[in-house]
Design a protein around this motif. Structure first.
Motif, PDB file in Angstrom:
ATOM      1  N   VAL A  36     -69.890 -22.793  31.516  1.00 24.59           N
ATOM      2  CA  VAL A  36     -70.293 -24.177  30.708  1.00 24.59           C
ATOM      3  C   VAL A  36     -69.408 -24.077  29.479  1.00 24.59           C
ATOM      4  N   ALA A  37     -69.271 -25.501  28.994  1.00 24.14           N
ATOM      5  CA  ALA A  37     -68.575 -25.708  27.733  1.00 24.14           C
ATOM      6  C   ALA A  37     -69.505 -26.886  26.913  1.00 24.14           C
ATOM      7  N   SER A  38     -69.374 -26.958  25.873  1.00 20.76           N
ATOM      8  CA  SER A  38     -69.772 -28.065  25.085  1.00 20.76           C
ATOM      9  C   SER A  38     -69.100 -29.189  25.235  1.00 20.76           C
ATOM     10  N   PRO A  39     -69.811 -30.482  25.245  1.00 23.25           N
ATOM     11  CA  PRO A  39     -69.121 -31.881  25.247  1.00 23.25           C
ATOM     12  C   PRO A  39     -68.001 -31.923  24.382  1.00 23.25           C
ATOM     13  N   GLU A  40     -68.116 -31.285  23.090  1.00 26.92           N
ATOM     14  CA  GLU A  40     -67.123 -31.571  21.919  1.00 26.92           C
ATOM     15  C   GLU A  40     -65.643 -30.915  22.575  1.00 26.92           C
ATOM     16  N   LEU A  41     -65.886 -29.755  23.124  1.00 27.40           N
ATOM     17  CA  LEU A  41     -64.531 -28.923  23.755  1.00 27.40           C
ATOM     18  C   LEU A  41     -64.071 -29.685  24.640  1.00 27.40           C
ATOM     19  N   LEU A  42     -64.673 -30.231  25.501  1.00 29.48           N
ATOM     20  CA  LEU A  42     -64.394 -31.192  26.703  1.00 29.48           C
ATOM     21  C   LEU A  42     -63.645 -32.314  26.119  1.00 29.48           C
ATOM     22  N   LYS A  43     -63.662 -32.765  25.014  1.00 27.90           N
ATOM     23  CA  LYS A  43     -63.055 -34.109  24.442  1.00 27.90           C
ATOM     24  C   LYS A  43     -61.798 -33.686  23.944  1.00 27.90           C
ATOM     25  N   LYS A  44     -61.363 -32.313  23.875  1.00 31.08           N
ATOM     26  CA  LYS A  44     -60.260 -31.846  23.460  1.00 31.08           C
ATOM     27  C   LYS A  44     -59.435 -31.268  24.392  1.00 31.08           C
ATOM     28  N   VAL A  97     -65.347 -21.245  26.455  1.00 34.78           N
ATOM     29  CA  VAL A  97     -65.999 -21.613  27.801  1.00 34.78           C
ATOM     30  C   VAL A  97     -66.924 -19.923  27.952  1.00 34.78           C
ATOM     31  N   ALA A  98     -68.102 -20.269  28.397  1.00 36.12           N
ATOM     32  CA  ALA A  98     -68.769 -19.194  28.677  1.00 36.12           C
ATOM     33  C   ALA A  98     -69.295 -19.234  30.211  1.00 36.12           C
ATOM     34  N   ALA A 107     -80.998 -19.228  34.042  1.00 32.24           N
ATOM     35  CA  ALA A 107     -81.971 -19.103  33.183  1.00 32.24           C
ATOM     36  C   ALA A 107     -81.884 -19.341  31.693  1.00 32.24           C
ATOM     37  N   LEU A 108     -80.870 -19.433  31.031  1.00 28.83           N
ATOM     38  CA  LEU A 108     -80.647 -19.419  29.672  1.00 28.83           C
ATOM     39  C   LEU A 108     -79.899 -20.841  29.380  1.00 28.83           C
ATOM     40  N   VAL A 109     -79.221 -21.559  30.225  1.00 26.94           N
ATOM     41  CA  VAL A 109     -78.450 -22.510  29.687  1.00 26.94           C
ATOM     42  C   VAL A 109     -78.944 -23.926  30.398  1.00 26.94           C
ATOM     43  N   ALA A 110     -80.059 -23.734  31.464  1.00 22.79           N
ATOM     44  CA  ALA A 110     -80.466 -24.907  32.109  1.00 22.79           C
ATOM     45  C   ALA A 110     -81.066 -26.058  31.207  1.00 22.79           C
ATOM     46  N   LYS A 111     -81.777 -25.714  30.004  1.00 28.51           N
ATOM     47  CA  LYS A 111     -82.405 -26.624  29.120  1.00 28.51           C
ATOM     48  C   LYS A 111     -81.164 -27.361  28.360  1.00 28.51           C
ATOM     49  N   GLU A 112     -80.251 -26.523  28.068  1.00 29.17           N
ATOM     50  CA  GLU A 112     -79.144 -27.153  27.445  1.00 29.17           C
ATOM     51  C   GLU A 112     -78.391 -28.078  28.128  1.00 29.17           C
TER      52      GLU A 112
END
Length: 312
Positions: free
Chosen positions: A168-176, A240-241, A246-251
């Motif tokens: 998983v990665a943040s949208p901000e990272l994927l913009k770069k 990237v993690a 169980a921990l990232v689904a809501k994010e």
């Protein structure tokens, strides 16, 4: 002025002896010697100034006064026992000790635990989030929420849901950075679990090996010794993690993280466990019923396949 109350200890010895009509049996129940029982009865009779027992060879009978006193004492002690048991039972119902893995507690359990409080305001729940699992046989906790099962035959263990691992990665990272294939991971920073072999740990090398992905270097990056710190680093756009579903689904659902590549690896499951002998405790059964309901809701709302393969 009323008559002074006889010594309470002597009355307790009398009630026991009168119930058995035998000093030896009474002494065994009270964990004292037969002579100690006899001396207490002599003390009581001296205080009352009348006999409570007729003593005959190998026979013990209550006198008329003794019979009347026994009925009163027996009733009073039973009432005291019932009251103490009621208070103790009420106390047990109100207290509940629950163990959870720290990351699961902070990212899965805490956002919904208020619903348990609202539904069961009479239960005082203490949540213990530790890395080391408790010793259940010592009843350090009533209920445990763990990754994987244990080998204790006196434990009841129920699967809440299967767990999965995926990047998983943040949208901000994927913009770069463009990350369309696993090989693109070489262009970014990997976020590592410094305890990859621990329960609830993650390993980039294991994930890549499971999916037969080659050509990705996973020897550098940032390491963290707590799973929820890895998630937080990903949310902050630091790399990237390998996220646990169980921990990232809501994010992912709220758009703060994005699943990558459409690849996941099933990795065990989340179990709720407790000593079988505790199953009848109301607070235990109430919590088990509640968390199983929460698990069903979680799987329905955050289906791994729907989240993983939806377009970003």
């Amino acid at each position: 002025m009323g008559t002074r109350l006889p010594p309470l200890e002597a009355l307790r010895y009398f009630e026991c002896a009168a119930r058995h009509l035998n000093f030896t049996a009474a002494a065994k129940e009270l964990c004292v010697s037969q002579s100690a029982v006899s001396q207490k009865i002599i003390l009581l009779e001296a205080h009352l100034q009348y006999k409570v027992f007729d003593r005959k060879p190998r026979q013990l009978h209550l006198t008329e006064n003794g019979e009347e006193l026994f009925k009163s004492m027996h009733q009073a002690l039973n009432q005291i026992r019932d009251t103490v048991n009621h208070i103790e039972s009420h106390k047990q119902v109100r207290q509940l000790e629950v163990y959870s893995m720290p990351a699961f507690a902070s990212r899965w359990l805490m956002p919904c635990i208020h619903e348990f409080y609202d539904a069961h305001p009479n239960i005082d729940l203490n949540l213990a989030a530790n890395f080391a699992e408790p010793i259940y046989r010592n009843e350090e906790v009533d209920i445990g929420i763990c990754h994987g099962k244990c080998d204790q035959t006196d434990m009841q263990q129920e699967l809440l849901f299967r767990d999965y691992i995926y990047p998983v990665a943040s949208p901000e990272l994927l913009k770069k950075i463009t990350l369309n294939t696993p090989e693109d991971l070489n262009k970014t920073t990997l976020l590592h679990d410094s305890l990859p072999n621990a329960k609830f740990g993650t390993s980039w090398s294991r994930w890549l090996s499971e999916l037969n992905i080659e050509g990705v270097s996973c020897n550098s990056g940032y390491s963290f010794n707590q799973v929820d710190l890895i998630v937080q680093a990903a949310l902050n756009g630091q790399g990237v993690a390998l996220g646990r579903h169980a921990l990232v689904a809501k994010e992912i659902e709220n758009g703060r993280l994005v699943p990558l590549f459409g690849h996941s690896v099933e990795d065990g499951g989340i179990y709720v466990m407790y000593l079988k002998k505790l199953a009848d405790r109301p607070q235990v059964s109430d919590f088990i019923s509640w968390i199983k309901g929460q698990s069903v809701t979680f799987e329905q709302q955050f289906n791994v396949n729907k989240l993983l393969y939806r377009s970003r």
